[in-house]
Write a protein that holds these residues in place. Structure first.
Motif, mmCIF file in Angstrom:
data_model
loop_
_atom_site.group_PDB
_atom_site.id
_atom_site.type_symbol
_atom_site.label_atom_id
_atom_site.label_comp_id
_atom_site.label_asym_id
_atom_site.label_seq_id
_atom_site.Cartn_x
_atom_site.Cartn_y
_atom_site.Cartn_z
ATOM 1 N N ALA A 1 0.819 -1.219 0.000
ATOM 2 C CA ALA A 1 0.000 0.000 0.000
ATOM 3 C C ALA A 1 0.848 1.263 0.000
ATOM 4 O O ALA A 1 0.325 2.376 0.132
ATOM 5 N N GLY A 2 2.161 1.087 -0.153
ATOM 6 C CA GLY A 2 3.056 2.241 -0.157
ATOM 7 C C GLY A 2 3.392 2.752 1.229
ATOM 8 O O GLY A 2 3.853 3.887 1.385
ATOM 9 N N LEU A 3 3.185 1.915 2.245
ATOM 10 C CA LEU A 3 3.446 2.298 3.634
ATOM 11 C C LEU A 3 4.343 1.268 4.315
ATOM 12 O O LEU A 3 3.978 0.681 5.344
ATOM 13 N N PRO A 4 5.526 1.024 3.773
ATOM 14 C CA PRO A 4 6.415 0.054 4.419
ATOM 15 C C PRO A 4 6.739 0.517 5.840
ATOM 16 O O PRO A 4 7.045 1.698 6.051
ATOM 17 N N PRO A 5 6.657 -0.371 6.837
ATOM 18 C CA PRO A 5 6.867 0.053 8.222
ATOM 19 C C PRO A 5 8.327 0.400 8.500
ATOM 20 O O PRO A 5 9.214 -0.445 8.336
ATOM 21 N N PRO A 6 8.620 1.632 8.930
ATOM 22 C CA PRO A 6 9.997 1.998 9.270
ATOM 23 C C PRO A 6 10.526 1.184 10.446
ATOM 24 O O PRO A 6 11.720 0.924 10.545
ATOM 25 N N LEU A 7 9.620 0.802 11.365
ATOM 26 C CA LEU A 7 9.993 0.047 12.562
ATOM 27 C C LEU A 7 9.005 -1.095 12.736
ATOM 28 O O LEU A 7 7.798 -0.911 12.580
ATOM 29 N N VAL A 8 9.528 -2.279 13.046
ATOM 30 C CA VAL A 8 8.683 -3.420 13.404
ATOM 31 C C VAL A 8 9.188 -3.897 14.757
ATOM 32 O O VAL A 8 10.257 -4.504 14.858
ATOM 33 N N THR A 9 8.434 -3.590 15.814
ATOM 34 C CA THR A 9 8.902 -3.844 17.165
ATOM 35 C C THR A 9 8.059 -4.922 17.840
ATOM 36 O O THR A 9 6.851 -4.988 17.662
#
Length: 252
Positions: free
Chosen positions: A90-98
């Motif tokens: 959707a064009g929103l790659p997560p900058p952080l995956v915690t």
């Protein structure tokens, strides 16, 4: 989202993570599609910053068997991978995956989906984690102890300690003895201020004033019960840690 943004002081921006429910049904969006919808809402609000994903698998942290824990996390990771893919598409790659924790830290690293680990209990450990197979994580040793004092020794077979439910968490069972009495002595909660320590047959009697060192069953809610922690290094005092989040203001 508007209510969250409006709560900010003028000129401030808040980084927001999309909380994804891993399956416990506690908090977070339920599906990857829901995660995309929420991320779009965050990104559309000028006062908010889309920061990525929050994905904490709390129920899996204390699974005793390493193989069973690994299998459980693999199932949870399928949903996490699908959520990352949906957001990226959707064009929103997560900058952080915690996410992750003390019980799954090794498994989480192997999976390679998280960019931040939320390990915390390792610094103290407790009985619940002590029985878990952590795949040889030798540096994680019991460090959190509660020092109790014998305040009554007027009954045969047991003594009373000044340490009860106001001093230690009760949700994961009773604490165990580390020092000051035989390790097979059995502690029982006996109210807010008191605990009963049953002494095994043949054990040395404990007089009033004797100190017994206990390992709590669950470190997190035990920490919350105290205002200051006294540090020891090699058995000698090494400073103190105030529990700043306690009582909403860090007051002891």
């Amino acid at each position: 989202m508007p209510a969250l943004a409006e709560a900010l002081s003028p000129g401030l921006r808040l980084r927001v993570l999309i909380d994804v429910d891993p399956g416990a049904g506690r908090t977070g969006v339920a599906t990857p599609a829901d995660a995309v919808s929420l991320a779009r809402a965050v990104a559309a609000e000028a006062r908010l910053i889309y920061g990525g994903i929050q994905y904490y698998c709390g129920s899996e942290q204390h699974i005793v068997s390493l193989a069973t824990r690994r299998s459980a996390i693999a199932a949870r990771n399928a949903k996490l991978a699908a959520t990352i893919a949906a957001l990226t598409g959707a064009g929103l790659p997560p900058p952080l995956v915690t996410g992750g924790g003390t019980g799954t830290h090794g498994i989480d690293v192997e999976a390679g989906l998280l960019t931040e680990l939320q390990c915390g209990s390792y610094i103290f450990m407790d009985q619940d984690y002590g029985i878990c197979d952590l795949a040889g994580a030798a540096p994680f040793e019991h460090a959190l102890t509660v020092h109790a004092t014998v305040v009554s020794a007027n009954q045969p077979g047991f003594v009373t300690l000044d340490t009860g439910t106001k001093a230690m968490a009760t949700d994961a069972g009773e604490p165990r003895v580390l020092a000051g009495a035989r390790s097979d002595s059995v502690y029982r909660f006996k109210g807010d201020e008191f605990g009963r320590l049953d002494l095994p047959e043949g054990a040395d009697w404990l007089a009033v004033g004797a100190r017994v060192i206990l390992i709590p069953s669950h470190c997190d809610p035990t920490v919350n019960l105290h205002g200051v922690y006294h540090l020891l290094r090699g058995g000698r005092p090494a400073g103190t840690w105030p529990v700043e989040g306690r009582g909403y203001g860090g007051n002891p």
